[in-house]
Design a protein around this motif. Structure first.
Motif, PDB file in Angstrom:
ATOM      1  N   ALA A 235     -12.797  -6.436   6.046  1.00 26.96           N
ATOM      2  CA  ALA A 235     -14.218  -6.250   6.554  1.00 26.96           C
ATOM      3  C   ALA A 235     -14.567  -7.519   7.109  1.00 26.96           C
ATOM      4  O   ALA A 235     -15.589  -7.522   7.570  1.00 26.96           O
ATOM      5  N   PHE A 236     -13.574  -9.042   7.269  1.00 29.17           N
ATOM      6  CA  PHE A 236     -14.376 -10.194   7.797  1.00 29.17           C
ATOM      7  C   PHE A 236     -14.235 -10.104   9.500  1.00 29.17           C
ATOM      8  O   PHE A 236     -14.227 -10.420  10.148  1.00 29.17           O
ATOM      9  N   ARG A 237     -12.973  -8.679   9.495  1.00 31.47           N
ATOM     10  CA  ARG A 237     -12.685  -8.657  11.259  1.00 31.47           C
ATOM     11  C   ARG A 237     -13.441  -7.166  11.462  1.00 31.47           C
ATOM     12  O   ARG A 237     -12.779  -6.495  12.535  1.00 31.47           O
ATOM     13  N   ARG A 238     -13.793  -6.804  10.944  1.00 37.05           N
ATOM     14  CA  ARG A 238     -15.308  -5.794  10.832  1.00 37.05           C
ATOM     15  C   ARG A 238     -14.376  -4.497  11.212  1.00 37.05           C
ATOM     16  O   ARG A 238     -14.158  -3.494  11.748  1.00 37.05           O
ATOM     17  N   GLN A 239     -13.444  -4.288  10.638  1.00 37.94           N
ATOM     18  CA  GLN A 239     -12.016  -3.538  10.672  1.00 37.94           C
ATOM     19  C   GLN A 239     -12.295  -1.945   9.350  1.00 37.94           C
ATOM     20  O   GLN A 239     -11.968  -2.390   8.478  1.00 37.94           O
ATOM     21  N   SER A 240     -13.749  -1.735   9.628  1.00 37.03           N
ATOM     22  CA  SER A 240     -14.035  -0.724   7.902  1.00 37.03           C
ATOM     23  C   SER A 240     -12.949   0.827   7.626  1.00 37.03           C
ATOM     24  O   SER A 240     -12.931   1.316   6.510  1.00 37.03           O
ATOM     25  N   ASP A 241     -12.117   0.791   8.905  1.00 34.47           N
ATOM     26  CA  ASP A 241     -11.625   1.221   9.128  1.00 34.47           C
ATOM     27  C   ASP A 241     -10.466   1.768   8.002  1.00 34.47           C
ATOM     28  O   ASP A 241      -9.964   2.388   6.618  1.00 34.47           O
ATOM     29  N   ILE A 242     -10.010   0.437   8.183  1.00 34.85           N
ATOM     30  CA  ILE A 242      -8.489   0.271   7.168  1.00 34.85           C
ATOM     31  C   ILE A 242      -9.201  -0.683   6.072  1.00 34.85           C
ATOM     32  O   ILE A 242      -8.830  -0.200   5.140  1.00 34.85           O
ATOM     33  N   ALA A 243     -10.278  -1.070   5.786  1.00 38.45           N
ATOM     34  CA  ALA A 243     -11.401  -0.987   4.360  1.00 38.45           C
ATOM     35  C   ALA A 243     -10.684   0.072   3.295  1.00 38.45           C
ATOM     36  O   ALA A 243     -10.640  -0.473   2.149  1.00 38.45           O
ATOM     37  N   ILE A 244     -11.370   0.812   3.920  1.00 35.93           N
ATOM     38  CA  ILE A 244     -11.604   1.897   2.958  1.00 35.93           C
ATOM     39  C   ILE A 244     -10.611   2.596   2.457  1.00 35.93           C
ATOM     40  O   ILE A 244     -10.887   3.208   1.767  1.00 35.93           O
ATOM     41  N   GLY A 245     -10.212   2.633   3.936  1.00 40.92           N
ATOM     42  CA  GLY A 245      -8.826   3.872   4.097  1.00 40.92           C
ATOM     43  C   GLY A 245      -8.075   3.166   2.494  1.00 40.92           C
ATOM     44  O   GLY A 245      -7.139   3.606   1.992  1.00 40.92           O
ATOM     45  N   ASN A 246      -8.187   2.253   2.786  1.00 36.29           N
ATOM     46  CA  ASN A 246      -6.631   0.892   1.727  1.00 36.29           C
ATOM     47  C   ASN A 246      -7.412   1.750   0.435  1.00 36.29           C
ATOM     48  O   ASN A 246      -6.428   1.832  -0.435  1.00 36.29           O
ATOM     49  N   ILE A 247      -7.998   1.940   0.181  1.00 34.29           N
ATOM     50  CA  ILE A 247      -8.812   1.818  -1.087  1.00 34.29           C
ATOM     51  C   ILE A 247      -9.069   3.655  -1.628  1.00 34.29           C
ATOM     52  O   ILE A 247      -8.503   3.984  -2.477  1.00 34.29           O
ATOM     53  N   ILE A 248      -9.094   4.194  -0.750  1.00 34.02           N
ATOM     54  CA  ILE A 248      -9.031   5.580  -0.637  1.00 34.02           C
ATOM     55  C   ILE A 248      -7.246   5.754  -1.117  1.00 34.02           C
ATOM     56  O   ILE A 248      -6.605   6.787  -1.962  1.00 34.02           O
ATOM     57  N   GLY A 249      -6.251   5.375   0.122  1.00 33.31           N
ATOM     58  CA  GLY A 249      -5.219   5.472   0.121  1.00 33.31           C
ATOM     59  C   GLY A 249      -3.946   5.254  -1.341  1.00 33.31           C
ATOM     60  O   GLY A 249      -2.939   5.801  -1.990  1.00 33.31           O
ATOM     61  N   SER A 250      -5.048   4.083  -1.722  1.00 31.35           N
ATOM     62  CA  SER A 250      -4.083   3.238  -3.143  1.00 31.35           C
ATOM     63  C   SER A 250      -4.741   4.431  -4.112  1.00 31.35           C
ATOM     64  O   SER A 250      -3.600   4.387  -4.900  1.00 31.35           O
ATOM     65  N   ASN A 251      -5.951   4.756  -4.782  1.00 30.56           N
ATOM     66  CA  ASN A 251      -5.936   5.858  -5.350  1.00 30.56           C
ATOM     67  C   ASN A 251      -5.483   6.958  -5.552  1.00 30.56           C
ATOM     68  O   ASN A 251      -4.799   7.282  -6.428  1.00 30.56           O
ATOM     69  N   ILE A 252      -4.924   7.249  -4.541  1.00 32.89           N
ATOM     70  CA  ILE A 252      -4.672   8.447  -4.409  1.00 32.89           C
ATOM     71  C   ILE A 252      -3.002   8.381  -4.764  1.00 32.89           C
ATOM     72  O   ILE A 252      -1.978   9.480  -5.152  1.00 32.89           O
ATOM     73  N   PHE A 253      -2.368   7.347  -4.255  1.00 32.85           N
ATOM     74  CA  PHE A 253      -1.045   6.886  -4.521  1.00 32.85           C
ATOM     75  C   PHE A 253      -0.926   6.561  -5.926  1.00 32.85           C
ATOM     76  O   PHE A 253       0.115   6.630  -6.200  1.00 32.85           O
ATOM     77  N   ASN A 254      -2.062   5.722  -6.391  1.00 35.52           N
ATOM     78  CA  ASN A 254      -1.529   5.813  -7.380  1.00 35.52           C
ATOM     79  C   ASN A 254      -1.552   6.613  -8.802  1.00 35.52           C
ATOM     80  O   ASN A 254      -0.229   6.764  -9.187  1.00 35.52           O
ATOM     81  N   VAL A 255      -1.953   7.633  -8.409  1.00 33.06           N
ATOM     82  CA  VAL A 255      -2.141   8.889  -9.586  1.00 33.06           C
ATOM     83  C   VAL A 255      -0.815   9.797  -9.234  1.00 33.06           C
ATOM     84  O   VAL A 255      -0.772  10.118 -10.055  1.00 33.06           O
ATOM     85  N   LEU A 256      -0.293  10.351  -7.776  1.00 38.04           N
ATOM     86  CA  LEU A 256       0.238  10.868  -7.422  1.00 38.04           C
ATOM     87  C   LEU A 256       1.865  10.722  -7.127  1.00 38.04           C
ATOM     88  O   LEU A 256       2.657  11.061  -7.850  1.00 38.04           O
TER      89      LEU A 256
END
Length: 319
Positions: A235-256
Motif C-alpha cells: 500500500a505504501f508503494r501504491r501497489q494495490s494489485d499486490i496488496a489485495i491479491g495477497n489477501i485473496i490468494g492467502s484466503n484461498i490457500f488457507n482453505v484449500l
C-alpha cells in the motif's frame, strides 16, 4: 515452570519484548523485499502484478499458517489447526484489508478479480458441508488440495490475458536478483512471524490471558503478520494489485492448501462453535469484501476504519 518474583521473570519478559521487536524488523524488511522482488518478476515476465500477488505473494505469506496447522494436527490439537485457518482468514479481510485501506485506498479493476473472488467465495462455502459432517477426513483433504491445484493451473493459463507491457526503464533488477529478493522476503516474513508469535504468547500468558483467547487472536493474527506486513508495504508503494491479491490468494490457500494438507496428514474433528459462529463470520466478511471490490472503484479509509471496528467486535464476541 513456577518462578518467584524477582529478576528472572523480568529478564524473561524483557526477552519476549525483544523477540517482538526482532519480529517486527523481520516483517518490515521481508515485506519490502517480497513486494519489490514480486513486482520486478511480474514486469520481467509480462505477468500482471495481481497474478503475482494471488500466487507467489499470497501463498508465500501463508507459510506460517501452514506450519502452525500441520504441527497442531501432528500434536493432536485440531482446534488450533482449524481456528488458525478460520481466524487468519477473518483477520486477513477485516484487520489487514482495513489497515491497508487506511494507509492507501485500494484500487483494483473488478473485472480482473471476478474469477478469483468467485473462487475465494466457493472455497469458503465448501467448508459448510465439511464442518457439518463433524470431521474433515483425508478424502476431503484430497479434494481441497485438488481444488487448489486446479486453481493454480487455471490462474497461470489465464495470466497472459492479464499481461502487462514491460517498460525497460522500470525494470531495475534481473530475474535472478528478483528471485533472491522474493526468497529473502519469504524467509524474513516466516522468521519474523515466528518471533512475534512466541514473544506475544509469552507476554500474554504473563498477564494471565486464557489459552483459548491466545489461540483465537495471537496465533491467528500472528501467523497473518506476513500478510499484514506485505499488504501494508504494498500500500505504501501504491501497489494495490499486490496488496489485495495477497489477501485473496492467502484466503484461498488457507482453505484449500493448508486445511487440505493438514487433513491429509491427520483427519480433523470439527467442534460445533466453528460451524455456528466462526465460519459464518468468515463467510460474511468474505461477502462484504467481494461486494466492495465489485461495486466500488476503490475502498477508502472510511470503509477501512469500519472493517477494523468489525474485527474488534468479532474478537470481543469470540471470548
Amino acid at each position: 515452570m513456577q518462578t518467584t518474583r524477582g529478576s528472572t521473570p523480568r529478564r524473561g519478559i524483557s526477552l519476549d519484548y525483544l523477540y517482538i521487536v526482532i519480529g517486527l524488523i523481520g516483517l518490515f524488511f521481508g515485506g519490502e523485499a517480497l513486494v519489490r522482488g514480486s513486482v520486478n518478476i511480474a514486469r520481467r515476465l509480462s505477468i500482471s502484478p495481481l497474478i503475482i500477488g494471488l500466487t507467489v505473494v499470497g501463498f508465500g505469506t501463508s507459510t506460517p499458517e501452514l506450519l502452525v496447522s500441520v504441527q497442531a494436527a501432528l500434536r493432536g490439537v485440531p482446534d488450533i489447526a482449524i481456528g488458525n485457518i478460520i481466524g487468519s482468514n477473518i483477520a486477513n479481510i477485516l484487520l489487514i484489508a482495513g489497515l491497508t485501506c487506511l494507509v492507501w485506498p485500494i484500487r483494483v479493476k473488478a473485472a480482473a478479480l471476478r474469477r478469483d473472488l468467485g473462487f475465494m467465495a466457493a472455497s469458503a462455502l465448501l467448508l459448510v458441508p465439511l464442518f457439518t459432517s463433524g470431521e474433515i477426513a483425508r478424502l476431503a483433504g484430497l479434494i481441497l488440495v485438488a481444488g487448489l491445484t486446479g486453481y493454480l493451473v487455471w490462474t497461470f493459463k489465464m495470466s497472459r490475458q492479464d499481461a502487462v507491457e514491460v517498460q525497460s526503464t522500470d525494470v531495475q533488477s534481473s530475474i535472478g536478483i528478483s528471485l533472491l529478493l522474493v526468497a529473502f522476503g519469504l524467509a524474513a516474513l516466516v522468521f519474523g512471524g515466528h518471533f512475534i508469535v512466541n514473544g506475544a504468547v509469552s507476554v500474554a500468558r504473563s498477564f494471565g490471558v486464557s489459552e483459548a483467547f491466545i489461540g483465537l487472536t495471537i496465533v491467528a493474527v500472528g501467523t497473518s503478520l506476513p500478510e499484514l506486513a506485505t499488504s501494508i508495504i504494498a500500500a505504501f508503494r501504491r501497489q494495490s494489485d499486490i496488496a489485495i491479491g495477497n489477501i485473496i490468494g492467502s484466503n484461498i490457500f488457507n482453505v484449500l492448501g493448508i486445511l487440505g494438507v493438514t487433513a491429509l496428514i491427520a483427519p480433523i474433528p470439527v467442534i460445533a462453535r466453528f460451524l455456528t459462529f466462526d465460519l459464518p463470520v468468515m463467510i460474511g466478511a468474505s461477502g462484504v469484501l467481494i461486494g466492495l471490490l465489485l461495486t466500488r472503484p476503490q475502498i477508502g479509509r472510511g470503509v477501512g476504519a469500519k472493517m477494523l471496528l468489525g474485527y474488534g467486535i468479532y474478537v470481543f464476541a469470540a471470548q
